[in-house]
Design a protein around this motif. Structure first.
Motif, PDB file in Angstrom:
ATOM      1  N   VAL A 283       1.411  -1.104  -0.074  1.00 26.67           N
ATOM      2  CA  VAL A 283      -0.214  -0.177   0.051  1.00 26.67           C
ATOM      3  C   VAL A 283       0.849   1.310  -0.142  1.00 26.67           C
ATOM      4  CG1 VAL A 283      -1.958   1.458   1.534  1.00 26.67           C
ATOM      5  CG2 VAL A 283      -1.983  -0.813   1.065  1.00 26.67           C
ATOM      6  N   PHE A 284       2.172   1.447   1.263  1.00 28.78           N
ATOM      7  CA  PHE A 284       2.460   2.649   1.096  1.00 28.78           C
ATOM      8  C   PHE A 284       3.796   2.579   0.235  1.00 28.78           C
ATOM      9  CE2 PHE A 284       0.686   2.508   5.549  1.00 28.78           C
ATOM     10  CZ  PHE A 284       0.175   3.262   5.283  1.00 28.78           C
ATOM     11  N   VAL A 285       4.269   1.646  -0.309  1.00 26.18           N
ATOM     12  CA  VAL A 285       5.481   2.271  -1.705  1.00 26.18           C
ATOM     13  C   VAL A 285       5.266   1.789  -2.764  1.00 26.18           C
ATOM     14  CG1 VAL A 285       7.089   0.810  -2.168  1.00 26.18           C
ATOM     15  CG2 VAL A 285       6.987   0.910   0.491  1.00 26.18           C
ATOM     16  N   TYR A 286       3.922   0.853  -3.080  1.00 24.65           N
ATOM     17  CA  TYR A 286       3.617   0.616  -4.808  1.00 24.65           C
ATOM     18  C   TYR A 286       1.908   1.799  -4.612  1.00 24.65           C
ATOM     19  CZ  TYR A 286       6.563  -3.776  -5.041  1.00 24.65           C
ATOM     20  OH  TYR A 286       7.832  -3.776  -4.392  1.00 24.65           O
ATOM     21  N   ILE A 287       1.641   2.043  -4.487  1.00 22.58           N
ATOM     22  CA  ILE A 287       0.259   1.805  -4.129  1.00 22.58           C
ATOM     23  C   ILE A 287       0.675   3.954  -4.399  1.00 22.58           C
ATOM     24  CG2 ILE A 287      -2.207   2.682  -3.995  1.00 22.58           C
ATOM     25  CD1 ILE A 287      -2.401  -0.960  -3.585  1.00 22.58           C
TER      26      ILE A 287
END
Length: 288
Positions: A283-287
């Motif tokens: 969630v926090f790195v890719y999205i």
């Protein structure tokens, strides 16, 4: 008078110091490989540390398994194992919390500050006149341009793989509690294979990032945080897969019972923790 519950104290072991030496070699080898130090011997140090850590894991697991199968562990010892594993997972939560904290600091404090937020326009203009306050940062102060890793594709596939592995591991856990040995063997093996598949696809993702996206460790703070979080998570998946593989081999040899299977349970705790970390990372790195 009731007989006091005995507590088994193992003999002195060489494995802790062997593990410490192995971790030192891995850290030194990784640093030397990235930094080009020690005359190019970094990869050899890294290989030596990896081999030594595998030797340590094999020896230490063997000793603990032998002690357990000999019936040396009491209920009090079992409680100690549970407490130790709980604190270990808590320390891992803090470990990843530090890296997520670095990501949040860079994204929500450092980037806006460099962009002129908080009445900092003059300082930002001096430090980096052409800076654009956006995330992810695809341009470094040295002029290196990179591409952000998208969530679709391999990252999404790996997310589905890990979520599936949690389901198969839960089914295996239920099977061991009901003494369904064949069901246990099958679903535990599937979990191990899914872990190996995750590592394979993460390797493919790294090759794609380096060769086609110019996303490297020196690609500014975005590249740093990306590889720190995904790389250390991949290392934890590797360790978790090894643990589950050892558990599966023990199951094939008839170890564990519905009443006594903490070795399996501890590995399952660890695996579910790794899966939760990946969901946060996705969630926090890719999205976002």
């Amino acid at each position: 008078m009731a007989t006091p519950e005995r507590y088994y104290v193992p003999a002195a072991s060489i494995w802790p110091i062997v593990g410490a030496v192995a971790l030192f070699l891995i850290a030194a080898g990784a640093g030397a490989t990235v930094g080009g130090l020690f005359g190019g011997s970094g990869p050899w140090l890294l290989l030596a540390g990896t081999v030594l850590i595998l030797v340590m894991l094999t020896g230490w697991f063997r000793d603990v398994i032998r002690e357990s199968m000999q019936g040396l562990y009491s209920a009090q010892m079992d409680r100690s194992f549970r407490q130790g594993m709980s604190w270990f997972i808590f320390s891992e939560v803090m470990f990843f919390g530090a890296f997520f904290g670095a990501l949040f600091y860079a994204r929500f404090i450092a980037v806006p500050w460099l962009g002129g937020a908080s009445n900092n326009a003059m300082t930002a203009a001096v430090l980096w006149p052409d800076f654009v306050a956006q995330w992810p940062l695809t341009l470094t102060p040295g002029g290196i341009e990179t591409t952000a890793m998208p969530a679709m594709g391999l990252p999404l596939l790996n997310t589905l793989i890990l979520l599936t592995s949690s389901v198969t591991l839960h089914i295996a856990h239920t099977a061991i509690e009901k003494n369904q040995r064949e069901r246990l063997k099958g679903f535990l093996l599937v979990t191990v294979l899914l872990g190996a598949l995750f590592m394979f696809f993460q390797g493919e993702e790294y090759v794609h990032a380096y060769q086609e996206m110019n996303l490297r460790l020196d690609s500014g703070v975005y590249g740093n945080t990306f590889y720190l979080l995904t790389g250390f998570h991949g290392l934890h998946v590797t360790l978790g897969t090894i643990m589950l593989l050892v558990v599966w081999l023990r199951v094939m040899r008839g170890h564990f019972s519905p009443e006594h299977h903490f070795g399996f349970q501890a590995s399952a705790w660890y695996w579910h923790f790794v899966d939760v970390v990946w969901l946060c990372l996705f969630v926090f790195v890719y999205i976002l």
